[in-house]
Design an enzyme around this catalytic site. Structure first.
Site, PDB file in Angstrom:
ATOM      1  N   ARG A 126       0.821  -1.204   0.000  1.00  0.00           N
ATOM      2  CA  ARG A 126       0.000   0.000   0.000  1.00  0.00           C
ATOM      3  C   ARG A 126       0.859   1.260   0.000  1.00  0.00           C
ATOM      4  O   ARG A 126       1.907   1.325   0.664  1.00  0.00           O
ATOM      5  CB  ARG A 126      -0.920   0.021   1.224  1.00  0.00           C
ATOM      6  CG  ARG A 126      -1.990  -1.050   1.222  1.00  0.00           C
ATOM      7  CD  ARG A 126      -2.950  -0.848   2.365  1.00  0.00           C
ATOM      8  NE  ARG A 126      -3.729   0.384   2.210  1.00  0.00           N
ATOM      9  CZ  ARG A 126      -4.517   0.884   3.170  1.00  0.00           C
ATOM     10  NH1 ARG A 126      -4.614   0.273   4.339  1.00  0.00           N
ATOM     11  NH2 ARG A 126      -5.201   1.987   2.957  1.00  0.00           N
ATOM     12  N   TYR A 128       0.283   5.729  -0.013  1.00  0.00           N
ATOM     13  CA  TYR A 128      -0.619   6.868  -0.056  1.00  0.00           C
ATOM     14  C   TYR A 128      -0.655   7.419  -1.482  1.00  0.00           C
ATOM     15  O   TYR A 128       0.311   7.262  -2.238  1.00  0.00           O
ATOM     16  CB  TYR A 128      -0.142   7.962   0.899  1.00  0.00           C
ATOM     17  CG  TYR A 128      -0.292   7.626   2.357  1.00  0.00           C
ATOM     18  CD1 TYR A 128      -1.530   7.303   2.894  1.00  0.00           C
ATOM     19  CD2 TYR A 128       0.809   7.654   3.223  1.00  0.00           C
ATOM     20  CE1 TYR A 128      -1.675   7.010   4.242  1.00  0.00           C
ATOM     21  CE2 TYR A 128       0.670   7.374   4.573  1.00  0.00           C
ATOM     22  CZ  TYR A 128      -0.574   7.044   5.073  1.00  0.00           C
ATOM     23  OH  TYR A 128      -0.703   6.757   6.396  1.00  0.00           O
ATOM     24  N   ASP A 159      -9.818   2.286  17.094  1.00  0.00           N
ATOM     25  CA  ASP A 159      -9.480   1.600  15.849  1.00  0.00           C
ATOM     26  C   ASP A 159      -8.565   0.392  16.040  1.00  0.00           C
ATOM     27  O   ASP A 159      -8.052  -0.161  15.077  1.00  0.00           O
ATOM     28  CB  ASP A 159      -8.866   2.576  14.846  1.00  0.00           C
ATOM     29  CG  ASP A 159      -7.459   3.030  15.233  1.00  0.00           C
ATOM     30  OD1 ASP A 159      -7.019   2.745  16.371  1.00  0.00           O
ATOM     31  OD2 ASP A 159      -6.791   3.667  14.393  1.00  0.00           O
ATOM     32  N   ASP A 164      -1.619   7.421  16.916  1.00  0.00           N
ATOM     33  CA  ASP A 164      -0.780   7.997  15.869  1.00  0.00           C
ATOM     34  C   ASP A 164      -0.253   9.373  16.278  1.00  0.00           C
ATOM     35  O   ASP A 164      -0.921  10.124  16.995  1.00  0.00           O
ATOM     36  CB  ASP A 164      -1.583   8.149  14.574  1.00  0.00           C
ATOM     37  CG  ASP A 164      -2.044   6.815  14.009  1.00  0.00           C
ATOM     38  OD1 ASP A 164      -1.310   5.827  14.175  1.00  0.00           O
ATOM     39  OD2 ASP A 164      -3.145   6.774  13.418  1.00  0.00           O
ATOM     40  N   ASP A 196      -9.674   7.471  15.393  1.00  0.00           N
ATOM     41  CA  ASP A 196      -8.264   7.318  15.046  1.00  0.00           C
ATOM     42  C   ASP A 196      -7.542   8.616  15.404  1.00  0.00           C
ATOM     43  O   ASP A 196      -7.367   9.498  14.575  1.00  0.00           O
ATOM     44  CB  ASP A 196      -8.141   7.009  13.547  1.00  0.00           C
ATOM     45  CG  ASP A 196      -6.729   6.660  13.120  1.00  0.00           C
ATOM     46  OD1 ASP A 196      -5.834   6.638  13.984  1.00  0.00           O
ATOM     47  OD2 ASP A 196      -6.526   6.416  11.922  1.00  0.00           O
TER      48      ASP A 196
END
Length: 286
Positions: A126, A128, A159, A164, A196
């Protein structure tokens, strides 16, 4: 662990009182833990980390991993074994994604020793759709509990990941690098119904670190950054045909005190996880 503060916040944009009453308990790993009323837990943490980062495999392949080793060469978990709190409002921050890069790197929470790897979807690596403009990663010893509905953020559930961090300093860090940061604010992102958190922070070694101590300072010395962070995380899934993410708390960044409250609560959730008071599911506790 040093005595810490209890977050008592009825409003995310008001300050909180400081408390220092400390008690002690023992974690499931048999390690004595100091716990303040602010409840910054630290089970089996490496309090003076001398960690080495070792890469396994080639970057941008399915087998690539970044492992952490202590001074004796033993593998350790950056999520579980690195201490969260360093005192005086300073925290460890593990960089997963360096600024100005797009490979979606993350701590593999379901693998032993939780190394950093590149995320996958349907067997493919993956990325961005465009570079992220800040150093991005996680706070160790935190966890967003998927069984906890946050009444302050539309009842959204956690989540199931560590918290983060968006680090706004000028230097590009490396994946696996550990920075000392101070939190400045918090954005309550809601991603497909899940909460999140994004803690906005700055590395202590940044030239402008002394100028910013709260969310208002970010706007003054890094004008437009908070809006840019919110918009980036709001929109990054749109090119893949998904809806924009939403934000709680009035669609704006809460202040430093509220960010510390989030860190406190998610550290407490992590402590319950590693004590197995909450089912771990597929999460690795090693």
């Amino acid at each position: 662990m040093a005595a810490a503060r209890l977050a008592v916040i009825a409003n995310p944009f008001l300050s909180w009182n400081q408390r220092s009453q400390v008690r002690s308990l023992r974690c499931n790993r048999g390690v004595s833990v100091s716990v303040s009323r602010r409840r910054l837990f630290s089970c089996n943490a490496i309090h003076n980390p001398q960690l080495n980062v070792k890469e396994q495999g080639q970057p941008e392949t399915l087998d690539y991993r970044v492992f952490f080793h202590d001074s004796s060469g033993k593998k350790v978990s950056p999520w579980h074994d690195l201490p969260l709190h360093l005192g005086d409002g300073v925290f460890n921050f593990i960089v997963e994604i360096p600024k100005e890069s797009s490979a979606k790197m993350e701590v593999a929470t379901d693998e032993p020793y939780t190394p950093i790897k590149q995320d996958t979807k349907k067997g493919k690596l993956r990325y961005y759709p465009y570079n992220i403009n800040w150093n991005y990663g996680l706070l160790p010893q935190t966890w967003e509990d998927p069984s906890f509905a946050n009444s302050e953020v539309e009842g959204a559930l956690g989540d199931n990941d560590p918290v983060d961090v968006v680090e706004i300093g000028e230097r590009q860090a490396k994946s696996g690098q550990i920075l000392k940061v101070k939190p400045l604010g918090a954005l309550a992102m809601i991603d497909e119904g899940e909460l999140d958190w994004k803690i906005v922070a700055i590395s202590l070694d940044d030239p402008r670190a002394s100028l910013v101590n709260d969310v208002d300072d970010v706007e003054k010395h890094f004008p437009g950054t908070l809006t840019a962070i919110r918009d980036w995380f709001r929109d990054y899934k749109i090119p893949d045909g998904k809806p924009a993410n939403k934000f709680g708390l009035g669609n704006r960044a809460a202040n430093k005190d509220y960010a510390l409250k989030v860190i406190n609560e998610t550290n407490e959730s992590w402590a319950k996880l590693v004590k197995r008071s909450i089912p771990a599911g597929e999460l690795s506790l090693v």
